[in-house]
Write an enzyme that holds these catalytic residues in place. Structure first.
Site, PDB file in Angstrom:
ATOM      1  N   GLU A 249       0.816  -1.201   0.000  1.00  0.00           N
ATOM      2  CA  GLU A 249       0.000   0.000   0.000  1.00  0.00           C
ATOM      3  C   GLU A 249       0.863   1.271   0.000  1.00  0.00           C
ATOM      4  O   GLU A 249       1.767   1.423   0.835  1.00  0.00           O
ATOM      5  CB  GLU A 249      -0.936  -0.018   1.218  1.00  0.00           C
ATOM      6  CG  GLU A 249      -1.796   1.219   1.380  1.00  0.00           C
ATOM      7  CD  GLU A 249      -2.707   1.500   0.198  1.00  0.00           C
ATOM      8  OE1 GLU A 249      -3.346   0.569  -0.299  1.00  0.00           O
ATOM      9  OE2 GLU A 249      -2.763   2.670  -0.248  1.00  0.00           O
ATOM     10  N   THR A 293      -5.815   1.670  -5.396  1.00  0.00           N
ATOM     11  CA  THR A 293      -5.412   0.267  -5.285  1.00  0.00           C
ATOM     12  C   THR A 293      -6.106  -0.596  -6.337  1.00  0.00           C
ATOM     13  O   THR A 293      -5.481  -1.442  -6.982  1.00  0.00           O
ATOM     14  CB  THR A 293      -5.774  -0.310  -3.900  1.00  0.00           C
ATOM     15  OG1 THR A 293      -5.287   0.560  -2.903  1.00  0.00           O
ATOM     16  CG2 THR A 293      -5.179  -1.689  -3.714  1.00  0.00           C
ATOM     17  N   HIS A 412      -1.400   3.408   4.689  1.00  0.00           N
ATOM     18  CA  HIS A 412      -2.431   4.128   3.931  1.00  0.00           C
ATOM     19  C   HIS A 412      -2.679   5.479   4.588  1.00  0.00           C
ATOM     20  O   HIS A 412      -2.625   5.586   5.805  1.00  0.00           O
ATOM     21  CB  HIS A 412      -3.726   3.303   3.921  1.00  0.00           C
ATOM     22  CG  HIS A 412      -4.738   3.805   2.942  1.00  0.00           C
ATOM     23  ND1 HIS A 412      -5.453   4.969   3.137  1.00  0.00           N
ATOM     24  CD2 HIS A 412      -5.132   3.316   1.749  1.00  0.00           C
ATOM     25  CE1 HIS A 412      -6.247   5.162   2.118  1.00  0.00           C
ATOM     26  NE2 HIS A 412      -6.074   4.176   1.251  1.00  0.00           N
ATOM     27  N   ASP A 471       1.421   0.021  -4.879  1.00  0.00           N
ATOM     28  CA  ASP A 471       0.202   0.126  -5.697  1.00  0.00           C
ATOM     29  C   ASP A 471       0.050   1.483  -6.379  1.00  0.00           C
ATOM     30  O   ASP A 471      -0.442   1.578  -7.495  1.00  0.00           O
ATOM     31  CB  ASP A 471      -1.059  -0.257  -4.901  1.00  0.00           C
ATOM     32  CG  ASP A 471      -1.317   0.602  -3.676  1.00  0.00           C
ATOM     33  OD1 ASP A 471      -0.431   1.405  -3.302  1.00  0.00           O
ATOM     34  OD2 ASP A 471      -2.402   0.464  -3.087  1.00  0.00           O
ATOM     35  N   HIS A 472       0.467   2.565  -5.679  1.00  0.00           N
ATOM     36  CA  HIS A 472       0.339   3.918  -6.243  1.00  0.00           C
ATOM     37  C   HIS A 472       1.056   4.859  -5.303  1.00  0.00           C
ATOM     38  O   HIS A 472       1.558   4.430  -4.268  1.00  0.00           O
ATOM     39  CB  HIS A 472      -1.133   4.316  -6.378  1.00  0.00           C
ATOM     40  CG  HIS A 472      -1.937   4.057  -5.137  1.00  0.00           C
ATOM     41  ND1 HIS A 472      -1.848   4.846  -4.016  1.00  0.00           N
ATOM     42  CD2 HIS A 472      -2.781   3.042  -4.809  1.00  0.00           C
ATOM     43  CE1 HIS A 472      -2.627   4.359  -3.064  1.00  0.00           C
ATOM     44  NE2 HIS A 472      -3.203   3.246  -3.516  1.00  0.00           N
TER      45      HIS A 472
END
Ligand code: GP9
Ligand code: MN
Length: 643
Positions: A249, A293, A412, A471-472
């Site tokens: 994450e 995600t 996150h 993921d990003h």
């Protein structure tokens, strides 16, 4: 009766326009490259406000004030919701994102972090407008004659024409290219952007209804000619092995081999980059947009791009796909996802069916304790360490070989962590978000290390390959000031693209050839790479990515907003940069400009040929999804279905 005060609609235009301008200019982080862009950004809030409030002259005096009050309040709410959304995502809302309102509820604590007390000032104009509307009701309404009504409408229309004209001149094809929301908002304002977005939405919905598969041959020939590669030397090297895919994450590459107060942030991931069984891709980019995600999952399972607007998991969850789980299922694999969150979050339950997953171990499969001494959650849910630990028995239970995907959660936004779990300092900057990010990233690093050990103990390690991917981004553009302080350099548009790198690891126990890989790569490449390692021929698949170990790969990676990175250039914000130096690559102008080798035609930028291909490729990918075109395709035969 004679009215002396200025009409309220004019005053409201000025107040509301000014407020909107202040928000655009100072609260959103919109890049302005020249004086014209500054001017358009200043102009458009007043044009929109004049349009909305000006229409009140058509309304009877009795209802005028009601209308003006309504517009000022509704407009402010729209603006504020966009602001909150922007503070998290550095992006503007779209219809598809709005439709997934259930996700907003899950944002919970995240949202509270995005609301500041001083935001109340953003209601100042509304308060004044409402006050005046009640106090000077009679004096500030207007009762125009027909001619004056017409001239007011003409003035509105003229202003809109000027605004749109300037915008089109500043940015040709603004509306047709449309994937850059910031450009649209900058030029026509957030309200008109929403109107544009709504039109786009109905158009894309119509595309599925009218699609019939006739578009497939063109797309297929593009994929065959421009994308497909020869088999790589590593084809089949992990044949029959399990796959353990870990989604990290919000993990960005700038953390790897970086320190905070002299301490490594991600010591375990760092050690893997030097490991003999690990391939680490240091120039690997995320290609996600609004689906975060879920967009990264979409890329990984399909090697097709997610959508420019909205989350494809939501908008097209029931399309026909040929996902990695489905392909591997046909090869005798068992497939499962592990993620301790609601199964319906991001519409995953529906999408995982479409992708062909056998099983989804969601929140209900875990012992989640959210209160008291044994609490094992933070923010979004189960902490990564107990998440991995509790997953091991499920993995042991699975028939072999398996394809499994683990989605971590602790790192996150807003990057909260119980104090006892923090093992590195916070950073010290004006961004709480960045300050805390190092602690949660370190925590996930430790969780992954622990998971490796547990896999070994459980006997799940030897026969598996472990693939890990950020993921990003975790730190949006909004925090660029703090980022620049941490990285010790300006965040130029070029650097901003570099910041979109996420770590990608392929760990193959016993491989012995592990190395740091330099080539430009992206999430679109994961599927073909995994399938090739497993020795699965997917000749008839429609993929836009390449096996990362193949020789003749495409030499660029497209970001979802149309930016790209090639071996030589970085293209962003309509500018072409030299990838090595970060300096603009198009110094030559006019007659001196480069001539394109093939046609001899003058080209404006050395980036142009790839830019054209990127636009084409993203467009083909979108057409597949909007038209649900794979329902017309026979993956066995590699051609259109015949009925
Ligand atoms: C939650 C996980 C994180 O289930 O997908 O969501 P994100 O905001 O990163 O997409
Ligand atoms: Mn995420």
């Amino acid at each position: 009766m004679k009215r002396s005060a200025a009409p309220l609609y004019i005053l409201a235009t000025v107040l509301f326009g000014l407020k909107t301008y202040i928000v655009y200019r100072f609260l959103f982080n919109i890049s302005l490259d020249n004086a014209m862009q500054e001017f358009i950004l200043f102009l458009n809030p007043f044009v929109s406000a004049f349009f909305a409030f000006g229409l009140s002259v058509l309304i009877s005096r009795k209802w005028q004030m009601h209308y003006i009050r309504f517009i000022s309040l509704a407009g402010s709410i729209i603006l504020y919701i966009n602001l909150i959304f922007y503070r998290h995502f550095s992006d503007f809302l779209t219809v598809p994102v709005l439709m997934q309102g259930s996700n907003a509820a899950d944002l919970g604590g995240s949202i509270l972090n995005l609301i500041y007390p001083q935001d109340i000032l953003l209601l100042l104009d509304v308060a004044i407008i409402w006050f005046l509307s009640f106090r000077y009701k009679e004096k500030m309404t207007v009762d125009y004659l027909r001619r004056k009504k017409i001239s007011t409408m003409a003035a509105i229309a003229a202003l809109i024409v000027v605004n749109v004209g300037l915008a089109e001149a500043e940015r040709p094809q603004l509306f047709t290219r449309g994937f850059d929301r910031e450009y649209l908002v900058k030029n026509i304002g957030v309200y008109n952007f929403h109107a544009y977005d709504a039109v786009m939405q109905s158009k894309t919905e119509a595309q599925r209804v009218f699609a019939d598969g006739n578009e497939l041959p063109e797309i297929l020939s593009y994929v065959n000619e421009e994308v497909e590669t020869e088999k790589s030397a590593k084809f089949g090297q992990a044949e029959g092995k399990n796959v353990i895919f870990i989604s990290l994450e919000s993990m960005q590459s700038f953390l790897i081999h970086n320190t905070l107060n002299g301490e490594e942030v991600t010591p375990f991931l760092n050690s893997l980059t030097k490991d003999k069984d690990t391939y680490y891709f240091e120039n690997f980019y995320h290609q996600t947009e609004q689906g975060k995600t879920s967009d990264s999952e979409f890329l990984v399972e399909n090697s097709i791009y997610p959508l420019p607007r909205g989350a494809v998991f939501f908008t097209h969850g029931q399309n026909e796909y040929n996902g990695t789980p489905e392909i591997l299922g046909q090869e005798g694999y068992k497939t499962a996802v592990f993620h301790s969150n609601n199964s319906s979050f991001w519409n995953r339950d529906v999408m995982y069916d479409s992708l062909g997953y056998d099983k989804f171990y969601d929140e209900n499969s875990y012992n989640v304790i959210s209160e008291g001494e044994d609490k094992n959650t933070v923010g979004w849910g189960l902490l990564d360490k107990p998440f991995f630990e509790q997953s091991i028995p499920y993995l042991q239970e699975m028939d072999k070989p398996y394809y499994s995907k683990f989605i971590t959660l602790t790192n996150h936004h807003p990057f909260d962590l119980p104090e006892e779990d923090a093992s590195i300092d916070q950073f010290d900057s004006n961004s709480q978000t960045l300050n805390k990010y190092f602690q949660t990233a370190r925590y996930t690093d430790e969780a992954v290390e622990q998971f490796f050990d547990q896999l070994k103990e459980a006997g799940e390690y030897e026969d598996s390959i472990i693939v890990m991917m950020g993921d990003h981004y975790g730190i949006s553009e909004y925090h660029n000031k703090a980022m620049s302080q941490y990285l010790g350099k300006d965040i130029t548009p070029y650097q901003q693209v570099q910041n979109q790198r996420v770590p990608f690891f392929i760990h193959i126990p016993g491989d012995n050839n592990g190395q740091v890989m330099e080539q430009v790569a992206g999430q679109i490449d994961v599927k073909p790479t995994i399938l090739s390692l497993l020795g699965v021929e997917a000749d008839h698949d429609i993929q836009f990515g390449n096996d990362l170990f193949a020789e003749n790969r495409k030499d660029y990676t497209a970001l979802r907003n149309g930016d790209f990175i090639s071996e030589d250039y970085v293209y962003t914000n309509d500018m072409c940069y030299d990838r090595q130096t970060g300096e603009p690559a198009d110094e030559l102008e006019g007659e001196e400009a480069e001539l394109s080798g093939e046609t001899g035609e003058q080209i404006e930028s050395v980036c142009e040929p790839i830019q054209e291909q990127v636009t084409k490729e993203l467009n083909y990918s979108d057409r597949i999804i909007y038209g649900d075109l794979l329902r017309f395709y026979d993956f066995e035969k590699g051609k259109e279905k015949t009925n």
